[in-house]
Enzyme design. Structure first.
Site, short mmCIF file in Angstrom:
data_model
loop_
_atom_site.label_atom_id
_atom_site.label_comp_id
_atom_site.label_asym_id
_atom_site.label_seq_id
_atom_site.Cartn_x
_atom_site.Cartn_y
_atom_site.Cartn_z
N SER A 116 0.83 -1.21 0.00
CA SER A 116 0.00 0.00 0.00
C SER A 116 0.86 1.26 0.00
O SER A 116 2.01 1.25 0.47
CB SER A 116 -0.90 0.00 1.24
OG SER A 116 -1.56 1.22 1.42
N TYR A 145 -1.47 0.06 10.31
CA TYR A 145 -1.77 -0.58 9.02
C TYR A 145 -0.60 -0.42 8.06
O TYR A 145 -0.17 -1.38 7.41
CB TYR A 145 -3.04 0.02 8.43
CG TYR A 145 -3.29 -0.36 6.99
CD1 TYR A 145 -3.71 -1.64 6.66
CD2 TYR A 145 -3.11 0.56 5.96
CE1 TYR A 145 -3.94 -1.99 5.34
CE2 TYR A 145 -3.33 0.22 4.64
CZ TYR A 145 -3.74 -1.06 4.33
OH TYR A 145 -3.95 -1.42 3.02
N LYS A 149 2.17 -3.23 6.19
CA LYS A 149 2.55 -3.35 4.78
C LYS A 149 4.07 -3.33 4.63
O LYS A 149 4.62 -4.01 3.75
CB LYS A 149 1.89 -2.25 3.96
CG LYS A 149 0.37 -2.34 3.93
CD LYS A 149 -0.11 -3.70 3.43
CE LYS A 149 -1.61 -3.82 3.35
NZ LYS A 149 -2.06 -5.11 2.82
#
Length: 277
Positions: A116, A145, A149
């Site tokens: 991401s 988050y 990644k």
């Protein structure tokens, strides 16, 4: 679109937003899509050859079974927004480890990881060279988050170097049917271009570990397309087709404020560990 020789492709998170968009675009004659999600995917549509698995990427036994006989894995499964650290750690980080270990044990040759822009969320527009921010720029995660990644990319690199698995980590911008606000005019990847990118990842002839941006050929883009083009990704769509609809008569002076100037947008100010809807 580049044709792939892959016959059986396991897609984790197949019932999620990106998974649902990619499913019909990746279906083709001679290919079996093995669809795995915690919510059982829909039965086969016309022209699809699918196998359905209801399981979590954190379930080691289920993942070993799901990887049997697979040529490639597209790993989309996981939490897609900010969440408490314990959830992120279990599903996104340890879940990726489970997937890669199962892939290794099953002899899967190729894995595509859905990374991401939030792995590098704190890069500013001014940090980008004239030819765009490179796809392999060092991590600057914006949330737990985003950290997950970064960990995903690290695990992918590890499993390539140790076991020779071909791994592509795709730093996805915003993959939806169309952009929905000013910022997404910079970050958008159309579903058709998303499928083009995944096909390029599946077909690239030389094993390696690489990172590419998951974006379309947007007029307003400030992220480099070079790494994707190197593996045969040639996006055809441009968010500019939606600019007038989104902007109306508003004066358009380019990215405004941190939310539009930072790669991670509003995630850069999201409270860490907070559930997002």
């Amino acid at each position: 679109m580049t044709e792939s020789k892959v016959e059986t492709v396991l897609i984790t998170g197949a019932n999620g937003g990106v998974g649902r968009l990619m499913r019909p675009r990746l279906a083709r004659e001679g290919r079996i899509l093995r669809l795995l999600d915690v919510v059982r995917p829909d039965p086969a549509a016309e022209g699809e050859a699918v196998e359905l698995i209801e399981a979590s990427v954190t379930d080691e036994a289920a993942m070993r079974e799901a990887c049997a006989g697979v040529d490639a894995i597209i790993h989309l499964g996981g939490i897609s927004v900010e969440a408490p650290w314990s959830d992120i750690l279990s599903v996104n980080i340890d879940g990726t480890r489970v997937v890669l270990e199962a892939a290794r044990d099953a002899g899967v040759a190729r894995v595509v990881l859905a990374s991401s822009n939030h792995a590098v969320g704190f890069y500013d527009l001014d940090d980008a060279p004239a030819d765009g921010l490179p796809a392999d720029v060092l991590p600057r995660p914006d949330t737990y988050y985003g950290v997950s990644k970064v960990a995903m990319e690290g695990l992918g690199s590890l499993f390539h170097d140790r076991y020779g698995i071909d791994v592509t980590a795709v730093r996805i911008g915003s993959c939806f049917e169309k952009p929905w606000d000013r910022r997404s005019l910079w970050t958008w990847m159309s579903p058709d271009d998303g499928a083009r990118l995944l096909e390029a990842c599946l077909a690239t002839p030389e094993p390696g570990f690489r990172m590419v941006w998951g974006i379309s050929r947007n007029t307003r883009n400030w992220w480099s397309m070079e790494a994707g083009e190197a593996i045969g990704y040639h996006p055809q769509d441009d968010s500019e087709a939606f600019a007038a609809e989104l902007l109306g008569d508003a004066v358009d002076d380019g990215p405004q404020g941190p939310e539009e100037r930072l790669a991670g947008g509003k995630f850069c100010s999201t409270p860490l560990g907070e559930h997002q809807k």
